[in-house]
Every structure is written in structure tokens, then in C-alpha cells.
Write an enzyme that holds these catalytic residues in place. Sequence first.
Site, short mmCIF file in Angstrom:
data_model
loop_
_atom_site.label_atom_id
_atom_site.label_comp_id
_atom_site.label_asym_id
_atom_site.label_seq_id
_atom_site.Cartn_x
_atom_site.Cartn_y
_atom_site.Cartn_z
N HIS A 167 -10.46 1.06 2.24
CA HIS A 167 -10.36 2.02 3.25
C HIS A 167 -11.42 2.10 4.37
O HIS A 167 -12.45 2.44 3.88
CB HIS A 167 -10.36 3.72 2.70
N ASP A 176 1.56 2.71 3.40
CA ASP A 176 0.68 3.98 3.31
C ASP A 176 1.36 5.24 3.28
O ASP A 176 0.94 6.35 3.67
CB ASP A 176 -0.52 4.03 4.27
N HIS A 194 1.45 5.41 -1.66
CA HIS A 194 0.97 6.51 -2.76
C HIS A 194 2.26 7.01 -3.26
O HIS A 194 3.45 7.58 -2.74
CB HIS A 194 0.31 7.56 -1.85
N LYS A 198 -9.38 -0.49 -5.48
CA LYS A 198 -9.34 0.20 -4.06
C LYS A 198 -10.77 0.96 -3.89
O LYS A 198 -11.19 1.56 -4.54
CB LYS A 198 -8.44 1.30 -4.08
N HIS A 249 0.80 -1.30 0.04
CA HIS A 249 -0.10 0.25 -0.05
C HIS A 249 0.73 1.17 0.03
O HIS A 249 1.45 1.64 1.11
CB HIS A 249 -1.02 -0.01 1.37
N HIS A 281 -4.58 -0.42 6.16
CA HIS A 281 -3.84 0.25 7.33
C HIS A 281 -4.66 0.28 8.62
O HIS A 281 -5.27 1.16 8.93
CB HIS A 281 -3.64 1.81 6.90
#
Length: 346
Positions: free
Chosen positions: A137, A248, A16, A100, A14, A175
Site C-alpha cells: 500500500h 481493490d 477484499h 501485504k 487485489h 492500486h
Amino acid sequence: MSTRLDICRPDDWHVHLRDDATLASVVADTARRFARAIVMPNLKPPVTTVAQAEDYRRRILASLPPGTGFQPLMTLYLTEATPAEEIRRAKASGTVFAVKYYPAGATTNSQDGVRDLARVYGVLEAMEQHDLPLLLHGEVTDPGIDIFDRERVFIERHLVPLQARFPGLRLVLEHITTRDAVEFVSAGPANLAATITVHHLLLNRNALFVGGLNPHHYCLPILKRETHRAAVLQAATSGNPHFFLGTDSAPHPRHAKESACGCAGVYTAHAAIELYAEAFEQAGKLDQLEAFASFHGPDFYRLPRNRERLLLEKRPWTVPTEFALGDATCVPMRADKIVAWSLVEG
Ligand code: NCD
Ligand code: ZN
């Protein structure tokens, strides 16, 4: 002679990586440590189609330093307009590995996410049929729910019914931050897993306020109280294959964090595996790091474990105050402070 740790090369399930100049600033940090990473699709505009994911993948590959074998594993951003047909294309692509789910309004660039899960049942059915994992999420957006309870309430209100309706769907609760999530995932079936960030292993919610309000520790899900951190650390270091590494890591420019309305996200890619090693060492479980970082993720995603190795040593270094992020700067986790472990390269 310093202590060394020689592990199978890990993956980040995970991350970004952003785009454009920001991508170019951050991708090498991830590629130095991880063989593969599940790349989040919350760009502006979001990555909703296989064609967009493949373009984004090419941009990531083009931004890598020469000679790295890093493989980005792409994801699609689920919207209420995603056609079920896109799932078939994703499965056939060989480049897209998951979808996602962002509850609309839950976090950074989630405004195109899902308002009502019932509107994506057709897509979820296709994912169950094609065996494409759904990454959650897991926080409710109901403003009546306290921010520290959003993960627990998501499990009760949305995850339990989702599992009942789609028992064959592979799910990753991303997360996780609470004892509730640990218990739920531990008791769940083999097709339910969870990723754990390093900041949620090392920090509790006091870190938001130590020495004054610290926007660089503001992320979503928000840091929780110590009992939850301890439960998440216990899960990560337990050897339970339901739990695996997902940083994350989420870079934002300094001015967007140190702002009247600061963005959520902690940047950890510059020291990710080193910081996980610290957390596992603190728990007396360094021997469990390899399984968490390098085995459980590929096993869940049904991908081969990496053949390359990664070498760490117990050698302290000081994290820079900030580093370039496109034409701005980013303040990384542990800025100006010491990280106990270092990469051994070359
Ligand atoms: C992430 C981001 O900045 O994209 N922020 C964060 O606090 N984790 C989004 C997300 O994963 O929630
Ligand atoms: Zn994220």
C-alpha cells in the site's frame, strides 16, 4: 448481433472479500468473473499467520456457490512482530502467495501495520530469499504530506530505498493512481509491477464532488486529477506487462460510508470485468484487455494462465441501487446507472 469479447478467464490480483456474513454476500460476484484472486488480509484481527490464512481460505471456499472453481490466493498481513520463520512456512504452504505491507494508519484496518520499515528488514530478507512477493500500500502517512501527494512521496521516501536494499525482492505497488507511479514502474526492473483498479481508470477526483459530496467514491488511495487518470489508463492499456488487474473492490455497509466519518473503499466486484471493458473501450484498446486482465498477473506471480474462457457482450444493464451485505446493505459503483458490457454465462 451484439459485439462480443471472448477472453482467457481473468484473475483479480487485489480484492477484499471480508469475512462472515459480508464474505457470504460478496464472494460470488468475484467468483463469477475471476478464476483466482489475491485476497487481502486486513480483517479484524488481521491475517498474520499461515494457519490463519488457511482457516480464512477454508471459510472462503465454504462460502462459494456450488460448482465454482474459484481459487482464493491468500496473503499475510505484515506486522512488526512477523517472524522471518513465517515466511518460510508461507512459501512452503502452497496457499499463501504474497505478503501485504500496510503503513500503520494508511487505510482501513491498517493499525497493526508497519510504523518503521527498518523493523521488518529481517522478514523482507527472508521474502527476498524465498521469492515471496511483497504487496505495497504505497502511501505515506505523514500528516504533513497532502493526501494527493502521498503516493508520489511514498515512492521517493520508501520504495526507492527498499529496492536498493532488497534488489531481488518481487514488489507490487498496489492500486496505483498517479503519473509518478506509472513512470516509476515503467522504468523499473522486471520484479516490480503494479495493479490498477477500475475506479481509478474510470473516475477522477471530480467524482467525489459531482452533485454534492459522494462518499461512495471515497477510497484510498484517493481519486486523483484527470492528468493522472489518463496516465494510469494509458499504462493499463499499453500492453506493458508491469501492469495488471487488481480491483481493490472493498465493500463497506451503506451506513459506514454515509457517515460523519465515512470508510474508504469502493465496491466494484459486481461489475468488475464489465467496467474494465468500458475503460479499455473508451481508450480504443479493447484488444489489450485480455493481456492486462488475464496474462500479466499470472506471469508476474509465476502461475499458469487460466485455461477457461470468459465471454462478454456489449449489452447494457442497470446496476441495482444497493444489495444485501450481511444484515446491512452496500451501494456498489454505478448504482442505479448503466454498465455497457454484460457477462454471457452458461
Ligand atoms: C480498503 C478496505 O476497505 O479494506 N479500502 C480502500 O479504500 N481501498 C483498504 C485498502 O486497500 O486501502
Ligand atoms: Zn485494498
